[in-house]
Design an enzyme around this catalytic site. Structure first.
Site, PDB file in Angstrom:
ATOM      1  N   SER A 188       0.780  -1.116  -0.020  1.00  0.00           N
ATOM      2  CA  SER A 188      -0.051  -0.041   0.072  1.00  0.00           C
ATOM      3  C   SER A 188       0.841   1.330   0.181  1.00  0.00           C
ATOM      4  O   SER A 188       1.955   1.233   0.424  1.00  0.00           O
ATOM      5  CB  SER A 188      -0.782  -0.101   1.271  1.00  0.00           C
ATOM      6  OG  SER A 188      -1.482   1.334   1.430  1.00  0.00           O
ATOM      7  N   TYR A 195      -1.715  -1.045  10.277  1.00  0.00           N
ATOM      8  CA  TYR A 195      -1.834  -1.170   8.842  1.00  0.00           C
ATOM      9  C   TYR A 195      -0.720  -0.625   7.919  1.00  0.00           C
ATOM     10  O   TYR A 195      -0.148  -1.560   7.201  1.00  0.00           O
ATOM     11  CB  TYR A 195      -3.372  -0.460   8.207  1.00  0.00           C
ATOM     12  CG  TYR A 195      -3.679  -0.710   6.853  1.00  0.00           C
ATOM     13  CD1 TYR A 195      -3.716  -1.863   6.490  1.00  0.00           C
ATOM     14  CD2 TYR A 195      -3.235   0.136   6.022  1.00  0.00           C
ATOM     15  CE1 TYR A 195      -4.078  -2.290   5.074  1.00  0.00           C
ATOM     16  CE2 TYR A 195      -3.496   0.242   4.591  1.00  0.00           C
ATOM     17  CZ  TYR A 195      -4.099  -1.364   4.126  1.00  0.00           C
ATOM     18  OH  TYR A 195      -4.091  -1.264   2.725  1.00  0.00           O
TER      19      TYR A 195
END
Ligand code: NAP
Length: 249
Positions: free
Chosen positions: A143, A157
């Site tokens: 990401s 995350y």
């Protein structure tokens, strides 16, 4: 090379778009899901409507036994695996790190880091030429958060995706001689259900202002990069991570 592709978390979002495009590019597809059997069956049906074979297989990618079973059932149903999209992932509920409980941190790390490592391990066990495999490609889902850091909302995350970047680099070098290429895609703000799980219904609208291209991305746009990394067109590419963030780096 096309062949048999496992997509973890293939029932929705980026995984589902990848399964659909893979079928169009000639892959047979294993659509893994955790709980949403009907969505997985719909995606498998879409793969079949492209004239390819498909199977939907339930399995929690945070559980080692489910990952091992997924690969065994996949090979039994469709044959030797030659591609794996290591896609299943969660954000956890968003909050400042100071306000994040241990259960949230653990659930994110269990799936996004431990689970992804075990999926990558099983992929190598099944695809390495020295172990009787045919070689192939692994694409891990990183990401943009790995570089931005997730400040103010999703540090666990973001940190989990930092681990994916390192896994990609290390494993690419470790298995290059086994006929396996390992790469990552690093999406930015992509329109999927995942943002709802952060607890902020306005997350995409809030963050899109920081995207130089001025818009969110689509799962289909990420799938294009994934399929390129799995294809012979990228035959000299391994250990890289493609940023797909509309310039939000
Ligand atoms: P999504 O729309 O929320 O879909 C998640 C998929 O993962 C579903 O198919 C879900 O299955 C499956 N899943 C969830 N937990 C699982 C588990 N424990 N075991 C197996 N499957 C599981 O997510 P997405 O946005 O497509 O994200 C896919 C990947 O891209 C993730 O790794 C995410 O971190 C990464 N990513 C997304 C974005 C973005 O903006 N969307 C940006 C950067 C990176 P069920 O349908 O059965 O629940």
């Amino acid at each position: 090379m096309t062949g048999i592709l496992i997509v973890t978390g293939g029932s929705r979002g980026i995984g589902a778009a990848t399964a659909r495009l893979a079928a169009q590019r000639g892959w047979d597809v294993v659509v893994n899901y955790k709980g949403n059997a009907s969505a997985a069956k719909t995606v498998a049906g879409e793969v079949e409507s492209e004239g390819r074979r498909a199977v939907a297989i339930q399995g929690d990618m945070a559980l080692e036994s489910d990952v091992i079973r997924l690969f065994l059932e996949a090979e039994k149903a469709l044959g030797k695996v030659t591609g794996v999209v290591n896609n299943a992932g969660i954000t956890g509920t968003g909050s400042l790190l100071a306000d994040t409980d241990l259960a949230t941190i653990k659930s994110v790390i269990d799936l996004n880091v431990t689970g992804a490592l075990v999926v990558a391990r099983e992929a190598v066990r099944h695809m390495a030429k020295s172990r009787g495999g045919r070689g192939g490609g692994i694409v891990n889902l990183s990401s943009v958060a790995a570089r931005i850091g997730g400040s103010g909302e999703l540090i666990p995350y973001a940190a989990s995706k930092g681990a994916i970047e390192t896994l990609t680099l290390g494993l690419a070098k470790e298995v290059a001689a086994e006929g396996i290429r390992v790469n990552a895609v690093s999406p930015g703000l992509i329109e999927t259900d995942i943002h709802d799980t952060t607890g902020d219904p306005n997350r995409l609208a809030r963050l899109v202002k920081g995207v130089p291209m001025g818009r969110t991305g689509t799962a289909a746009e990420v799938a294009e990069a994934i399929l390129w990394l799995l294809s012979p067109a990228s035959s000299y590419v391994t250990g890289t991570s493609i940023q797909i963030g509309g310039g939000r780096l």
